[in-house]
Design a protein around this motif. Structure first.
Motif, short mmCIF file in Angstrom:
data_model
loop_
_atom_site.label_atom_id
_atom_site.label_comp_id
_atom_site.label_asym_id
_atom_site.label_seq_id
_atom_site.Cartn_x
_atom_site.Cartn_y
_atom_site.Cartn_z
N ARG A 165 0.85 -1.20 0.00
CA ARG A 165 0.00 0.00 0.00
C ARG A 165 0.88 1.24 0.00
O ARG A 165 1.82 1.37 0.80
N TYR A 166 0.58 2.16 -0.91
CA TYR A 166 1.27 3.45 -0.95
C TYR A 166 0.28 4.54 -0.54
O TYR A 166 -0.89 4.51 -0.93
N GLU A 167 0.77 5.49 0.23
CA GLU A 167 -0.08 6.58 0.70
C GLU A 167 0.57 7.92 0.35
O GLU A 167 1.79 8.05 0.42
N GLY A 168 -0.26 8.87 -0.05
CA GLY A 168 0.29 10.16 -0.41
C GLY A 168 -0.79 11.21 -0.59
O GLY A 168 -1.95 11.01 -0.18
N GLY A 209 -3.94 18.89 -1.56
CA GLY A 209 -3.99 18.14 -0.31
C GLY A 209 -4.96 16.98 -0.27
O GLY A 209 -5.32 16.52 0.83
N VAL A 210 -5.40 16.48 -1.42
CA VAL A 210 -6.30 15.33 -1.44
C VAL A 210 -5.54 14.07 -1.04
O VAL A 210 -4.49 13.76 -1.61
N ALA A 211 -6.06 13.36 -0.04
CA ALA A 211 -5.42 12.13 0.43
C ALA A 211 -5.69 11.00 -0.55
O ALA A 211 -6.83 10.81 -0.99
N ILE A 212 -4.66 10.25 -0.89
CA ILE A 212 -4.78 9.16 -1.86
C ILE A 212 -4.09 7.92 -1.32
O ILE A 212 -2.96 7.99 -0.82
N MET A 213 -4.78 6.79 -1.42
CA MET A 213 -4.24 5.51 -0.97
C MET A 213 -4.27 4.55 -2.16
O MET A 213 -5.29 4.41 -2.84
N VAL A 214 -3.14 3.90 -2.41
CA VAL A 214 -2.98 3.05 -3.60
C VAL A 214 -2.63 1.64 -3.17
O VAL A 214 -1.58 1.41 -2.57
N VAL A 256 -7.50 2.38 -6.09
CA VAL A 256 -7.07 3.72 -5.67
C VAL A 256 -8.23 4.35 -4.89
O VAL A 256 -9.37 4.37 -5.36
N TYR A 257 -7.94 4.87 -3.71
CA TYR A 257 -8.95 5.52 -2.88
C TYR A 257 -8.53 6.97 -2.61
O TYR A 257 -7.34 7.27 -2.53
N HIS A 258 -9.51 7.84 -2.47
CA HIS A 258 -9.20 9.25 -2.24
C HIS A 258 -10.29 9.88 -1.39
O HIS A 258 -11.36 9.29 -1.16
#
Length: 238
Positions: free
Chosen positions: A86-89, A94-99, A232-234
């Motif tokens: 899992r990558y987070e950024g 400033g939108v949070a994104i989780m991959v 991908v989540y945001h």
């Protein structure tokens, strides 16, 4: 039950599926392979496999392709060795994104994900930097061809978190723990689902202008286009 509908996200995701169905099936097959490899080959005794097979069916993946992925996991000796990463950024504004990724080459995947973020105005963060903003929930969308009152009564009995009626269908939100019991109850009357999967839902969302939304969509679609990326989540309000 009331709350914000995720239907716009679903429609956008389905549009991508229609446009690149073969690639989506390839990613689903990888998830099915990993779930089957890690447990029984039967959906009745392997909850992880059951969830991904239901997700694949909702996206119209052919039964023979689903079975082929299961068979590959249990008939092959050795086979692919995929690792979950899992990558987070953060994206622009400033939108949070989780991959979430499945990969057989950690270095390759890290390089591709980092490059995609950077080229589109985002940046990778550390583990846990954004995941705390999301909660794992079940998302089920049933076509409006089914009786609204009957569907509502079923999900109320299952303690669903939310029930939203749109022009296109009934969206049900469940806890992660209640996802499979709710599925079992619905399948007594529902033969087909528009969406049927566990996803990470943001606890709070960020509102952006249409122009800024487009930047986030471009980043998300570029990430989803990477072979190793599964989801991908945001937290952008859509």
């Amino acid at each position: 039950m009331s709350g914000h509908s995720k239907w716009s996200t679903i429609k956008r995701k389905k549009g991508l599926i229609d446009a690149e169905r073969g690639k989506i099936f390839q990613k689903l097959a990888k998830e099915i392979y990993v779930a089957a490899k890690g447990g029984d080959a039967s959906v009745d005794t392997n909850p992880a496999l059951r969830m991904i097979v239901d997700k694949a069916k909702a996206q119209n993946m052919p039964k023979d392709k689903i079975q082929a992925a299961i068979d590959k996991a249990h008939k092959s000796t050795g086979g692919e060795d995929y690792e979950f990463i899992r990558y987070e950024g953060y994206g622009p504004n400033g939108v949070a994104i989780m991959v979430d990724c499945l990969t057989d080459n950690r270095n390759r995947t890290a390089s591709m994900v980092r490059s995609t973020f950077t080229k589109r105005g985002g940046n990778l963060g550390t583990d846990g930097s954004v995941s705390y903003m999301f909660e794992r929930k079940g998302i089920i969308v049933v076509p409006k061809t089914y009786d609204e009152e009957e569907i509502m009564n079923i999900v109320l009995d299952c303690d669903a978190l939310d029930f939203v009626v749109s022009d296109d269908g009934y969206e049900i939100v469940t806890t992660y723990e209640n996802f499979i019991p709710t599925n079992n109850a619905l399948k007594a009357v529902v033969d087909d689902f528009i969406l049927n999967e566990v996803r990470y839902i943001p606890n709070n969302t960020i509102t952006l202008s249409d122009e800024d939304k487009e930047k986030i969509y471009n980043l998300i679609e570029a990430l989803e286009d990477l072979d190793d990326v599964q989801d991908v989540y945001h937290n952008m309000e859509e």
